[in-house]
Design an enzyme around this catalytic site. Structure first.
Site, PDB file in Angstrom:
ATOM      1  N   ARG A 144     -32.982 104.488 -39.472  1.00  0.00           N
ATOM      2  CA  ARG A 144     -32.047 103.894 -38.504  1.00  0.00           C
ATOM      3  C   ARG A 144     -32.408 102.482 -38.055  1.00  0.00           C
ATOM      4  NH1 ARG A 144     -32.141 109.233 -36.363  1.00  0.00           N
ATOM      5  NH2 ARG A 144     -30.095 110.197 -36.088  1.00  0.00           N
ATOM      6  N   ASP A 145     -33.482 101.933 -38.570  1.00  0.00           N
ATOM      7  CA  ASP A 145     -33.823 100.583 -38.100  1.00  0.00           C
ATOM      8  C   ASP A 145     -34.512  99.774 -39.192  1.00  0.00           C
ATOM      9  OD1 ASP A 145     -33.752  98.566 -36.216  1.00  0.00           O
ATOM     10  OD2 ASP A 145     -35.653  99.154 -35.281  1.00  0.00           O
ATOM     11  N   ILE A 146     -33.882  99.742 -40.344  1.00  0.00           N
ATOM     12  CA  ILE A 146     -34.461  98.948 -41.430  1.00  0.00           C
ATOM     13  C   ILE A 146     -34.137  97.479 -41.190  1.00  0.00           C
ATOM     14  CG2 ILE A 146     -34.249  98.454 -43.914  1.00  0.00           C
ATOM     15  CD1 ILE A 146     -34.076 101.442 -44.352  1.00  0.00           C
TER      16      ILE A 146
END
Lengths: 287, 389
Positions: A144-146
């Protein structure tokens, strides 16, 4: 509520971790503080201290850590230990994980400016991330936070860091500011994250972010980032970036990125494995 | 690939015979047209033939007043009106009935029909899927997706449904959809494109899709990787109409007998065939089945005693053959094979038209162009996804 600034000081923490020679604080955000230290058994470690706001958050964090700790590959920082402990009457979670020596992809991009990273390096980074995502997908995890800040470039390794609730908590301040949105980083978040459509979140959410990252590495610009957060979010939701084929890139690379950047998750590659297959069709000679 | 019978009125004997002849087939049972006692009795028989048994709980219209549907035990003490409807409990009762009383091969979960998507519908769908997933561990579970044309034609709405559906914790989707303007053959390219586009995504997400209430036009869904369709005798089980599940069937019962033609995908009454045959066009029609042989070999088909049972048996056998013939091709090649098949259908239709044959109200002539257009667009837009099937 006591701030983490005063709760997580080296002096207070040292007695809790007798096996670690805590050196310095290397990160802080939301409900998390990260220290660098030397562990008697593991060597250089990152010690993360997380302060969940309630019991369910704590349980979820531990569940995700259990799964994350099973991600045993060079693409991830190894998690050595994690558990609950009490500090000044508060429940906190600690995580002792491998300290990745190297630089973040963001630092690497900035250091190389105004040039772009060499295409061979870009190829290795994206391929490694896709392989990392195949493993996370097999564990039903979604990062969810690349983004470049969460990718470490180490000696011969590309490491995707900040898995699990730690990452969620890190973004709490953002969530509070934009309460209607889910946990995310504007400019890299997929439309379903921006709209906080939880039932739509899947590995395809990460593939969207990876598509943005790839676009950025190839062109030097993030296609969605604007001067303000609302503009960035609006652009992500309603604007399709100029296809790379119109910027002189080969159609194979343009097709790959277009597929990842589909607004609707069901039209993105169905899995990281399928995305990797598509990635292998890219004609790098034409870049 | 699998062909299932969609149970319609008066079909029990036909189902029994058909399943006996085709062990690789199965049936989707319908509480709308079958009493509980009768159904449970026949299920044992069908099971003995080794066929796949499914049961459609027909929750499409929760406020239904159809006694036969309501006579099934999962509706007991149930009240949708009060706003206190417990979807989880209802779902558990459906599952219990399907497994304990019918021993179905896979559980089809209840699903409410909608022609406008809102959050409460989405939440109920998800809750039911979650319940199915946690309650059933020894066989596959199918979510029912019952949609109206307004949802399917609205890209945002339909995308939302599919974006969520691909993440449901179930193994399959039982998809039924109402056609635009309730037309039997769909002339709307966008609608057909949307079905192909969405079902491809569902299949690629690893879920099996059964298209219920299928007809000859549904053969194109082999292109999107769908493995199973279900069709029945009368037209009301060959295209989905949610109204049939809310009150008594008001459809005018036309007892005209039709012949389904596999070469043109049209349906014709024997007198129309007679005229064509007299004009030397007999070779354009076919292929025949054991049920239609006499009709197609006659000089004057109108003189052949061609009755409903033969017409239905012929249709079902032929549609099964047409559907399963795609099986010999790899999944990612089927779109091309469907394209070739449709082009042959177009050619047959065009030749007959050129020779002055009027396909009439049930001809496929009017639908062929929109069907091919939708397929062409789909194949172009989802080329690399199709390759991944």
């Amino acid at each position: 509520m006591k701030s983490n600034n005063t709760l997580f000081t080296i002096e207070k923490i040292k007695p809790l971790f007798s096996n670690i020679d805590i050196k310095e604080q290397i990160g802080r955000g939301g409900q998390k503080v990260v220290f660098k230290g030397e562990h008697k058994k593991y060597g250089s470690v990152a010690l993360k201290l997380i302060c969940p706001s309630n019991k369910s958050e704590q349980d979820r964090a531990l569940r995700e850590l259990l799964i994350s700790s099973q991600l045993d590959a060079s693409y991830f920082a190894k998690i050595y230990e994690y558990n609950n402990l009490k500090l000044e009457g508060k429940n906190i979670i600690y995580v002792i994980e491998e300290f990745i020596v190297g630089e973040s992809l963001r630092e690497r991009i900035n250091k190389n400016k105004p040039n772009l990273l060499p295409k061979d390096e870009v190829k290795v980074i994206i391929e490694s991330l896709l392989k990392a995502l195949i493993l996370t997908e097999s564990k039903h995890l979604v990062h969810r936070d690349i983004k470049p800040e969460n990718i470490m470039i180490s000696d011969k390794r590309v490491v995707l860091i900040d898995f699990g609730i730690a990452r969620h908590l890190d973004m709490v301040s953002l969530t509070e500011t934009f309460a209607v949105f889910g946990p995310m980083t504007p400019g890299y978040a997929a439309p379903e994250q921006i709209k906080n459509e939880k039932r739509k979140i899947s590995i395809r959410t990460d593939l969207f972010s990876l598509g943005i990252l790839f676009y950025e590495l190839l062109t030097g610009e993030n296609p969605f980032v604007c001067s303000t957060v609302p503009e960035t979010l609006n652009k992500t939701l309603n604007y399709s970036p100029i296809p790379l084929i119109n910027k002189g890139f080969d159609h194979s690379i343009s097709d790959f990125i277009n597929a990842c950047l589909e607004k609707s998750p069901h039209r993105r590659p169905a899995s990281a494995e399928i995305a990797l297959k598509l990635f292998y069709k890219i004609n790098w000679e034409e870049l | 690939m699998k062909f299932l019978l969609q149970q319609g009125w008066g079909m029990l004997a036909l189902i029994d015979d058909f399943l006996r002849e085709h062990e690789d087939s199965g049936v989707i049972l319908s509480p709308r047209v079958c009493d509980r006692d009768q159904m449970e009795k026949y299920v044992k028989k069908f099971k003995n033939h080794g066929n796949a048994i499914f049961f459609d709980p027909q929750f499409y219209e929760p406020r239904t007043d159809l006694d036969r549907i309501l006579s099934f035990p999962y509706w007991e003490d149930y009240d949708f009106q009060t706003g206190s409807f417990d979807a989880v409990n209802f779902c558990k009762r459906v599952i219990e009935y399907e497994i304990e009383h019918l021993n179905v091969d896979a559980v089809i979960l209840p699903g409410r029909y909608t022609n406008s998507v809102d959050n409460s519908w989405l939440e109920m769908q998800y809750k039911i899927a979650e319940t199915g997933s946690s309650e059933v561990t020894d066989r596959n579970v199918f979510t029912t997706l019952a949609l109206g044309p307004d949802v399917i034609l609205n890209q945002d709405n339909f995308d939302t449904v599919i974006d969520e559906l691909i993440n449901y914790p179930v193994q399959g989707v039982y998809f039924v959809f109402e056609h635009p303007n309730k037309e039997f053959l769909i002339n709307n390219e966008l609608f057909l494109y949307a079905i192909l586009d969405s079902t491809l995504s569902i299949v690629l997400s690893g879920k099996e899709v059964i298209v219920g209430y299928a007809n000859q036009q549904s053969l194109i869904f082999a292109a999107s990787g769908i493995e199973t369709i279900a069709s029945g005798n009368y037209r009301n089980v060959r295209s989905f109409d949610h109204m049939l599940f809310s009150s008594q069937d008001t459809e005018g019962w036309q007892r005209n007998i039709w012949y389904f033609d596999g070469n043109t995908l049209g349906e014709y009454q024997p007198p129309k065939l007679s005229l064509a045959f007299r004009r030397g066009l007999a070779s354009y029609f076919g292929p025949s089945t054991s049920h239609s042989k006499r009709l197609l070999e006659a000089t004057n088909p109108a003189n052949v005693p061609w009755r409903e049972p033969e017409a239905f048996r012929h249709y079902l056998e032929l549609i099964k053959n047409l559907w399963t013939k795609f099986e010999k091709f790899p999944k990612n090649q089927r779109a091309y094979e469907v394209k070739i098949f449709l082009e042959e259908i177009r050619e047959h239709n065009n030749k007959l038209r050129e020779k002055g044959f009027n396909p009439g109200e049930r001809g496929f002539y009017s639908a062929i162009e929109s069907t091919i257009d939708a397929l062409d667009a789909f194949m172009k837009d989802r080329k690399s996804d199709i390759e991944n099937l």
